[in-house]
Design an enzyme around this catalytic site. Structure first.
Site, PDB file in Angstrom:
ATOM      1  N   GLY A 176       0.837  -1.192   0.000  1.00  0.00           N
ATOM      2  CA  GLY A 176       0.000   0.000   0.000  1.00  0.00           C
ATOM      3  C   GLY A 176       0.868   1.236   0.000  1.00  0.00           C
ATOM      4  O   GLY A 176       1.971   1.241  -0.552  1.00  0.00           O
ATOM      5  N   CYS A 177       0.403   2.275   0.642  1.00  0.00           N
ATOM      6  CA  CYS A 177       1.121   3.544   0.693  1.00  0.00           C
ATOM      7  C   CYS A 177       2.504   3.363   1.316  1.00  0.00           C
ATOM      8  O   CYS A 177       2.638   2.807   2.397  1.00  0.00           O
ATOM      9  CB  CYS A 177       0.311   4.547   1.505  1.00  0.00           C
ATOM     10  SG  CYS A 177       1.170   6.096   1.785  1.00  0.00           S
ATOM     11  N   PHE A 178       3.530   3.853   0.636  1.00  0.00           N
ATOM     12  CA  PHE A 178       4.880   3.652   1.164  1.00  0.00           C
ATOM     13  C   PHE A 178       5.161   4.446   2.422  1.00  0.00           C
ATOM     14  O   PHE A 178       6.093   4.138   3.148  1.00  0.00           O
ATOM     15  CB  PHE A 178       5.965   3.858   0.113  1.00  0.00           C
ATOM     16  CG  PHE A 178       5.893   5.085  -0.749  1.00  0.00           C
ATOM     17  CD1 PHE A 178       5.469   6.317  -0.276  1.00  0.00           C
ATOM     18  CD2 PHE A 178       6.269   5.003  -2.078  1.00  0.00           C
ATOM     19  CE1 PHE A 178       5.429   7.431  -1.092  1.00  0.00           C
ATOM     20  CE2 PHE A 178       6.245   6.113  -2.909  1.00  0.00           C
ATOM     21  CZ  PHE A 178       5.817   7.331  -2.410  1.00  0.00           C
ATOM     22  N   TRP A 179       4.371   5.451   2.720  1.00  0.00           N
ATOM     23  CA  TRP A 179       4.570   6.165   3.984  1.00  0.00           C
ATOM     24  C   TRP A 179       4.334   5.225   5.157  1.00  0.00           C
ATOM     25  O   TRP A 179       5.015   5.308   6.175  1.00  0.00           O
ATOM     26  CB  TRP A 179       3.621   7.355   4.102  1.00  0.00           C
ATOM     27  CG  TRP A 179       3.819   8.438   3.097  1.00  0.00           C
ATOM     28  CD1 TRP A 179       4.907   8.655   2.297  1.00  0.00           C
ATOM     29  CD2 TRP A 179       2.878   9.470   2.783  1.00  0.00           C
ATOM     30  NE1 TRP A 179       4.699   9.762   1.508  1.00  0.00           N
ATOM     31  CE2 TRP A 179       3.468  10.281   1.786  1.00  0.00           C
ATOM     32  CE3 TRP A 179       1.607   9.793   3.245  1.00  0.00           C
ATOM     33  CZ2 TRP A 179       2.815  11.397   1.252  1.00  0.00           C
ATOM     34  CZ3 TRP A 179       0.963  10.900   2.714  1.00  0.00           C
ATOM     35  CH2 TRP A 179       1.559  11.688   1.731  1.00  0.00           C
ATOM     36  N   CYS A 180       3.355   4.333   5.012  1.00  0.00           N
ATOM     37  CA  CYS A 180       3.040   3.372   6.084  1.00  0.00           C
ATOM     38  C   CYS A 180       4.130   2.314   6.222  1.00  0.00           C
ATOM     39  O   CYS A 180       4.622   2.067   7.318  1.00  0.00           O
ATOM     40  CB  CYS A 180       1.708   2.672   5.804  1.00  0.00           C
ATOM     41  SG  CYS A 180       0.272   3.770   5.801  1.00  0.00           S
TER      42      CYS A 180
END
Length: 193
Positions: A26-30
């Site tokens: 999913g989102c790479f920030w996570c």
């Protein structure tokens, strides 16, 4: 097919004594925020992998048409954390049963993916995925794609170390923070001291 077409489009420069795996959850920030906290993880780089255009931008990735996944490139010390342990954390901290989706983030760029660099990584990932499916820990089968590395492009600088730099932003508070808390709850023994 020419020999050139079989070679990676980007160089895998892995320092001696380290290993590297590319993970999309999913989102790479996570995923970046989760993996930065693990003992034995040396460096995490947010980026894009598996697509059809060279040097894509975040804006291009967001269209869902480039074939890239938002990923993290994880460099780790295998004497301190194993690939098996990394993959255990990977599968536990995102939903590997939803195709092209993580929560409100929808599109192929948010797919669950492992981009392996060699046959050993492929065998470990496939074995663990099979074991998870057989154990029925998840309500649905895992849809995580396990694909050979073809390319990796680092994301723009403002995406790097995002949660650590922007932890008070609403997305970080409501989406990233719960994943970090889950990591602390279930994998306290794997955290950096």
């Amino acid at each position: 097919m020419k020999h050139d077409e079989l070679l990676p489009k980007t160089n895998l420069d892995i320092p001696e004594g380290q290993e590297m795996i590319i993970l999309g959850g999913g989102c790479f920030w996570c995923t970046e925020a989760v993996f930065q906290r693990l003992e034995g993880v040396i460096k995490v780089v947010s980026g894009y992998a598996g697509g059809i255009i060279d040097h894509p931008s975040y804006r291009q990735i967001c269209t869902g048409t480039t074939g890239h996944a938002e990923v993290i490139q994880v460099f780790f010390d295998p004497s301190k954390i194993s690939l098996e342990s990394l993959l255990e954390v990977f599968w536990a901290t995102h939903d590997p049963t939803t195709l092209n989706r993580q929560g409100a983030d929808v599109g192929p760029q948010y797919r669950s993916a492992i981009f392996y660099k060699d046959d050993s990584q492929k065998a470990i990932a496939e074995k663990l995925k099979s074991e998870l499916n057989q154990s029925k820990i998840f309500d649905s089968p895992l849809v995580t794609e396990i694909t050979a590395f073809t390319n990796f492009y680092a994301a723009e600088n403002y995406h790097q170390d995002y949660y650590n730099q922007n932890g008070m932003q609403p997305y970080c508070q409501f989406v990233v923070q719960p994943k970090v808390e889950k990591l602390k709850q279930y994998f306290a023994d794997k955290l950096k001291k």
